[in-house]
Motif scaffolding. Structure first.
Motif, short mmCIF file in Angstrom:
data_model
loop_
_atom_site.label_atom_id
_atom_site.label_comp_id
_atom_site.label_asym_id
_atom_site.label_seq_id
_atom_site.Cartn_x
_atom_site.Cartn_y
_atom_site.Cartn_z
N GLY A 38 24.02 58.27 66.01
CA GLY A 38 23.49 57.09 66.69
C GLY A 38 22.75 57.42 67.97
N LEU A 39 21.90 58.45 67.92
CA LEU A 39 21.16 58.88 69.11
C LEU A 39 19.67 58.61 68.95
CD1 LEU A 39 22.75 62.38 69.63
CD2 LEU A 39 23.25 60.31 70.90
N ASP A 40 18.98 58.59 70.09
CA ASP A 40 17.53 58.51 70.09
C ASP A 40 17.01 59.94 69.94
OD1 ASP A 40 14.86 57.91 70.43
OD2 ASP A 40 15.00 57.79 72.63
N PRO A 41 16.25 60.25 68.87
CA PRO A 41 15.80 61.63 68.65
C PRO A 41 14.83 62.14 69.71
CG PRO A 41 14.94 60.16 66.95
CD PRO A 41 15.84 59.35 67.81
N GLU A 50 28.11 62.87 78.13
CA GLU A 50 29.20 63.63 77.49
C GLU A 50 29.64 62.95 76.20
OE1 GLU A 50 30.85 66.53 77.69
OE2 GLU A 50 29.27 67.05 79.12
N ALA A 51 29.64 61.62 76.17
CA ALA A 51 30.05 60.89 74.97
C ALA A 51 29.09 61.17 73.81
CB ALA A 51 30.09 59.39 75.26
N GLU A 52 27.79 61.22 74.11
CA GLU A 52 26.80 61.49 73.06
C GLU A 52 26.93 62.93 72.53
OE1 GLU A 52 23.20 58.48 74.37
OE2 GLU A 52 23.37 60.43 75.39
N ILE A 53 27.17 63.86 73.43
CA ILE A 53 27.37 65.26 73.01
C ILE A 53 28.61 65.37 72.15
CG2 ILE A 53 27.84 67.59 73.85
CD1 ILE A 53 26.06 66.92 76.27
N THR A 54 29.67 64.65 72.53
CA THR A 54 30.90 64.64 71.74
C THR A 54 30.65 64.06 70.35
OG1 THR A 54 32.13 64.34 73.80
CG2 THR A 54 33.31 63.91 71.75
N ARG A 55 29.84 62.99 70.27
CA ARG A 55 29.51 62.41 68.96
C ARG A 55 28.76 63.40 68.08
NH1 ARG A 55 27.85 57.21 71.37
NH2 ARG A 55 25.72 57.82 70.92
N ILE A 56 27.84 64.17 68.69
CA ILE A 56 27.12 65.19 67.92
C ILE A 56 28.10 66.22 67.39
CG2 ILE A 56 25.46 67.09 68.09
CD1 ILE A 56 23.90 65.45 70.12
N ARG A 57 29.02 66.68 68.24
CA ARG A 57 30.01 67.68 67.81
C ARG A 57 30.87 67.15 66.68
NH1 ARG A 57 31.35 68.77 73.60
NH2 ARG A 57 29.98 70.48 74.18
N GLU A 58 31.30 65.88 66.77
CA GLU A 58 32.15 65.29 65.72
C GLU A 58 31.41 65.22 64.39
OE1 GLU A 58 33.24 61.56 67.41
OE2 GLU A 58 34.78 62.44 68.71
N VAL A 59 30.15 64.78 64.43
CA VAL A 59 29.37 64.69 63.19
C VAL A 59 29.15 66.08 62.60
CG1 VAL A 59 27.11 64.06 62.25
CG2 VAL A 59 28.24 62.52 63.83
N LEU A 60 28.87 67.07 63.46
CA LEU A 60 28.70 68.44 62.98
C LEU A 60 29.97 68.96 62.31
CD1 LEU A 60 26.68 70.26 65.77
CD2 LEU A 60 26.02 69.97 63.40
N ASP A 61 31.12 68.72 62.93
CA ASP A 61 32.38 69.19 62.37
C ASP A 61 32.70 68.52 61.04
OD1 ASP A 61 32.76 70.89 64.48
OD2 ASP A 61 34.08 69.53 65.60
N LYS A 62 32.37 67.22 60.96
CA LYS A 62 32.73 66.46 59.77
C LYS A 62 31.77 66.70 58.60
CE LYS A 62 32.02 62.10 59.64
NZ LYS A 62 31.93 60.67 59.79
N ASP A 63 30.46 66.75 58.84
CA ASP A 63 29.49 66.71 57.76
C ASP A 63 28.69 67.99 57.55
OD1 ASP A 63 30.20 64.08 57.35
OD2 ASP A 63 28.60 63.27 58.61
N PHE A 64 28.69 68.92 58.50
CA PHE A 64 27.83 70.09 58.38
C PHE A 64 28.64 71.36 58.60
CE2 PHE A 64 25.05 66.66 59.73
CZ PHE A 64 23.97 66.80 58.88
N GLN A 65 28.17 72.43 57.98
CA GLN A 65 28.76 73.74 58.22
C GLN A 65 27.71 74.54 59.00
OE1 GLN A 65 29.82 75.82 54.68
NE2 GLN A 65 31.38 77.01 55.71
#
Length: 125
Positions: A38-41, A50-65
């Motif tokens: 949910g970020l502006d590219p 920090e919240a947006e960076i955390t969201r990126i980390r969570e999505v990376l951990d969940k959906d990407f290797q």
């Protein structure tokens, strides 16, 4: 400075262009990542909270290797091919192209610097 998956992202770049620096995130799946987080590219890395960076980390951990895990898996796959002795494994072992490219005149990247072979001397009659 945003540090994601052990990599420092460049502060002056937009999210869309900074995230593909991570191994395993390309220019195509960065759009999925940004949408899920949910970020502006077009937002710059230095402007992320920090919240947006955390969201990126969570999505990376969940959906990407990415990074270390992906590198380990790719190297394991190549090692497996070499151990079972299949054609692709033999090409990896010899340092030649593995996907059917010609090697007679090209493939210098895989084969390394050209090793000149001396020609046969011509004799006069």
């Amino acid at each position: 400075m945003a540090r994601i998956a052990g990599i420092d992202l460049p502060r002056e770049k937009a999210v869309l262009y900074a995230l593909p620096i991570l191994y395993g995130i390309g220019k195509h799946n960065v759009h999925d990542l940004v949408e899920k987080a949910g970020l502006d590219p077009r937002k710059k890395i230095k402007d992320l909270t920090e919240a947006e960076i955390t969201r990126i980390r969570e999505v990376l951990d969940k959906d990407f290797q990415v990074e270390g895990d992906l590198r380990r898996e790719v190297n394991g796959n190549i090692r497996r091919l070499m151990e079972i002795g299949c054609y692709r494994g033999l090409r990896h072992r010899r340092g030649l192209p593995t996907r059917g490219q010609r090697t007679r005149s090209n493939a210098r990247t895989r084969k390394g610097k050209a090793k000149t072979v001396a020609g046969k001397k011509k004799t006069k009659k």
